[in-house]
Each structure stands twice: as C-alpha cells, then as structure tokens.
Motif scaffolding. Structure first.
Motif, PDB file in Angstrom:
ATOM      1  N   UNK A 183       0.849  -1.187   0.000  1.00 55.58           N
ATOM      2  CA  UNK A 183       0.000   0.000   0.000  1.00 55.58           C
ATOM      3  C   UNK A 183       0.885   1.238   0.000  1.00 55.58           C
ATOM      4  N   UNK A 184       0.366   2.362  -0.480  1.00 52.53           N
ATOM      5  CA  UNK A 184       1.107   3.619  -0.320  1.00 52.53           C
ATOM      6  C   UNK A 184       0.976   4.130   1.110  1.00 52.53           C
ATOM      7  N   UNK A 384       9.436  12.306  -7.031  1.00 49.94           N
ATOM      8  CA  UNK A 384       9.069  11.929  -8.398  1.00 49.94           C
ATOM      9  C   UNK A 384       9.062  10.415  -8.569  1.00 49.94           C
ATOM     10  N   UNK A 385       9.911   9.705  -7.848  1.00 49.63           N
ATOM     11  CA  UNK A 385      10.004   8.251  -7.990  1.00 49.63           C
ATOM     12  C   UNK A 385       8.733   7.533  -7.557  1.00 49.63           C
ATOM     13  N   UNK A 386       7.859   8.232  -6.826  1.00 51.31           N
ATOM     14  CA  UNK A 386       6.622   7.597  -6.347  1.00 51.31           C
ATOM     15  C   UNK A 386       5.464   7.774  -7.314  1.00 51.31           C
ATOM     16  N   UNK A 387       5.601   8.615  -8.334  1.00 50.42           N
ATOM     17  CA  UNK A 387       4.456   8.976  -9.184  1.00 50.42           C
ATOM     18  C   UNK A 387       3.869   7.777  -9.918  1.00 50.42           C
ATOM     19  N   UNK A 391       0.135   5.901  -9.353  1.00 44.83           N
ATOM     20  CA  UNK A 391      -0.894   5.828 -10.389  1.00 44.83           C
ATOM     21  C   UNK A 391      -1.392   4.397 -10.556  1.00 44.83           C
ATOM     22  N   UNK A 392      -0.488   3.432 -10.456  1.00 46.33           N
ATOM     23  CA  UNK A 392      -0.874   2.024 -10.574  1.00 46.33           C
ATOM     24  C   UNK A 392      -1.750   1.602  -9.394  1.00 46.33           C
ATOM     25  N   UNK A 393      -1.399   2.057  -8.184  1.00 47.94           N
ATOM     26  CA  UNK A 393      -2.213   1.722  -7.024  1.00 47.94           C
ATOM     27  C   UNK A 393      -3.593   2.351  -7.127  1.00 47.94           C
TER      28      UNK A 393
END
Length: 404
Positions: A183-184, A384-387, A391-393
């Motif tokens: 999960x995020x 930026x590495x989390x973008x 989006x997939x989650x």
C-alpha cells in the motif's frame, strides 16, 4: 462560553450526518442473531452518543457477545509506546474475557476463537499504512479463514479523507506489523475497503462482510461529518495529529523526537542539536504547499530526549487540501539528516518486532528513501520516484472502493 441550543444546532448543521457501520449492525442485528460473537475494539469504538460498542452489544438482548479482543495500546488505549505489550484480562464493565492481540500473539489463537462464530471488527483507522489496527484486522481474517469463522467489519470514516493518496508503495521484503501489504503511505481508503482488498487482492480469502456507512463521501475530512472522534491511540489525540501523521511518523525511525511526550505529538519535531530558526527557515524555503513551519523549542516528558529541550518546528497546516504530509515529512527528515550530519542518527532495531532491519526502512516500507538521503539524492527526485507506482495503485484500488 456555552453555546445555546440554537447555536449548537446551527454548528452541527454544517456537518454531514454519517451513519456508522456499528449503528447499522445494531439496527439490523439479523447477522448476529444466535451467533457467538467476538468484538475487536478499543476506546474509539463508539456510536454517535459515545456509547461503547462492547456495552451496546453486551446489553443487546439478541446478541451473544462472548469475548473482546484488544489491539496495540490496549482495549482502553492506555499503553503509550510501541512494543509495550498488554496482558489478557477481564473487562471490568461487562465481565467478558479480553484477549490481547498485542501480546505473545498478534493473531487470535484457536483457543481464543473456540467459543466464537463471528468476529466483529469496529476500530477507527487514521488513513495511513503505518498504523497497526488494520493489520490486526488482517490477522483476525487469517485466523477466521483457518477456523471457518465469519468476519464483519463495521466501517468508519477515513479521517484525512478518502480521495488523497500519496507516498511510496511498501516492498514485500519490508512487510511488518506496521505494513503488511503493498500500500502507499497515505492510502485514501476506509477500513472496510482495505478489508476487501486484503481479502481479495492480497488473497486472505475469509468469509468477510463489510457494513458500510451511510452518507460518507470520499472528499470528507472527519470534521466535515458528525461522526464521533475519540483518540484512536494515545499519541493521536486530534484530527490535526492524523493530518500530519503520514509524514512525521517517519521520525519514529530516527533519534529525532516526533513529539511524543508533548501535547502535540507528530506536529512537534525536534532534537537538542537542532537550531530551530535555521531549520524552520530551510523548511519554509522549500515552498511546500499549504503548510508553515514555525520554529519552536519543546521538552518531551517521556520517550526520546525526555526532560531535555529540543529545538525544532511545529507544523501548522494552513490548507489541508493542498498540504501533502508524506512529502513534507520526507523533506523534514532529509533536511535534519543533511543539516546535522554529525548528530543525526537512525533509530536502532528492534522496531515493531523487526530485529534485522533499520527501523526507518521498516516504517518507510523500503530502504530506498534512507539510501537516497545517504547518497545525497535531491528531494524532488525522491518524490518523483513515487508517481508511477502511485498511479498504478490508484487504478488497483478502484475495484475495492465502496463510496464515491
């Protein structure tokens, strides 16, 4: 000043009524009639009249409540810190056995469930992956599947709204009791929605039913509703605490105080070596949306730096819809690391029963953020590495959303 009846009614009229899952379950108790019931709850498991779920179920003539199950911090929420276990006991009001799920076990044993047909889960979450209550739910679901029991989740609001998501996705090798699933950090889901995702996407596969809320919408913050607020854990006293928590919880993985032992946990951040004005100026110069970092000095009464004055900041959220707590928390931790390299230290293990990993990594659900700090990678690159994973989650969670 005491509000008049008219003024109180006008104030409450600005809030949307939300029918809680607990209240719906009690109104239509056919699911529990004739069943032997176990209730997973704590002090925040209340209805709109602040009556406790255990009392309501116990006093109900058609519900056979047999046992209570308590999470981290105990069934009354009185145990302060992490990895401070609570014992099994007898509830002083109902006389029912209380099985601690933050003891020698964090999953109900066969013996605990021998006299139970249905487990009812009614707990207030705070909208962050790094919080143990939803993993107590997952553990209860696993036990229920193993023994052929049913689980009913009484849904409650996500206090920091169900629309905003942010942060990094947990990596499986960093799974722990503060993060079991990918999960995020800020997931934007309710407990019931998470339960469905745990059950279907993450494959628990128990007999699960979610009692949804009436009237709740994804954009609601807790104080947009008339839902009751009782602090869900000792260091989560207010909605303000919950608002910043997905960011400042990362300081639990450092030797910097996250404000435990103060009246503003997770809003006050500091350490004895931090120059508060310098730290605040650097944070404010980042131009993060919706927030102001006010320099301050505070003295924790317990835990890190107890009795010692700490320089740092208080986080003042000026626009909570614009404010992004995960980015702010990572920025705060990175600046403390970069500005005070000779004094800044990571917390040493164990953390939440993980003995072989850096606690900051356990909290983050990855080693990449800590390694990025140590390698001097810029904040913007970390964010930026989390973008793309986010989006997939967001696409994945659509199948499990119960409210629009």
């Amino acid at each position: 000043m005491t509000l008049t009846v008219e003024a109180q009614a006008e104030r409450e009229g600005l809030k949307t009524h939300v029918g809680l899952g607990l209240e719906k379950l009690l109104k239509d108790n056919s699911r529990l009639r004739g069943a032997r019931v176990g209730l997973i709850c704590n002090q925040a498991s209340v209805d709109h009249g602040y009556r406790h779920a255990a009392d309501l179920l116990h006093e109900h003539g058609e519900i056979g409540l047999r046992a209570l199950f308590g999470p981290q911090h105990g069934i009354r929420g009185d145990v302060q810190d992490n990895m401070i276990e609570t014992g099994h006991s007898i509830d002083r009001k109902t006389g029912l056995p209380v099985h601690s799920l933050y003891s020698e076990t964090r999953e109900p044993t066969d013996a605990m469930l021998e006299d139970i047909d249905v487990l009812v889960f009614d707990m207030q979450d705070v909208g962050c992956r790094i919080y143990t209550f939803v993993y107590t739910l997952a553990n209860c679901m696993r036990a229920a599947r193993r023994l052929g029991k049913k689980v009913i989740v009484c849904d409650r609001p996500n206090p920091i709204n169900g629309a905003s998501i942010a942060g990094n996705i947990l990596e499986p090798e960093y799974a722990s009791f503060v993060g079991q699933f990918a999960l995020p950090t800020r997931h934007g889901m309710t407990v019931g929605e998470l339960g469905q995702m745990f059950n279907e996407h993450f494959g628990i596969g128990c007999d699960l039913e979610v009692i949804t809320m009436d009237g709740w919408k994804r954009e609601f913050w807790h104080d947009d509703t008339d839902a009751p607020w009782v602090l869900p854990s000792p260091n989560m006293p207010t909605l303000d605490s919950a608002t910043v928590f997905p960011g400042t919880v990362h300081f639990e993985g450092t030797q910097v105080s996250e404000g435990r032992g103060t009246t503003r946990p997770f809003e006050l951040i500091g350490a004895p070596y931090i120059n508060p004005e310098e730290y605040a100026d650097r944070l404010n110069s980042l131009g993060l949306a919706g927030v102001y970092f006010r320099s301050c000095v505070f003295q924790p009464t317990f835990q890190k730096h107890a009795g010692v004055s700490c320089g740092g900041v208080q986080i003042h959220v000026l626009d909570r819809d614009a404010f992004e707590p995960w980015s702010a928390g990572i920025a705060m931790a990175k600046l403390a690391h970069d500005m005070y390299p000779d004094q800044f230290r990571w917390k040493v293990p164990p953390y939440e029963y993980v003995y072989d990993k850096n606690p900051f990594d356990v909290i983050s659900g990855t080693a990449k953020i800590r390694e990025a700090f140590e390698q001097g990678i810029e904040l913007e690159e970390i964010i930026e590495s989390t973008r793309e994973p986010m989006a997939e989650f967001k696409e994945l969670r659509e199948a499990y959303l119960l409210y629009r």
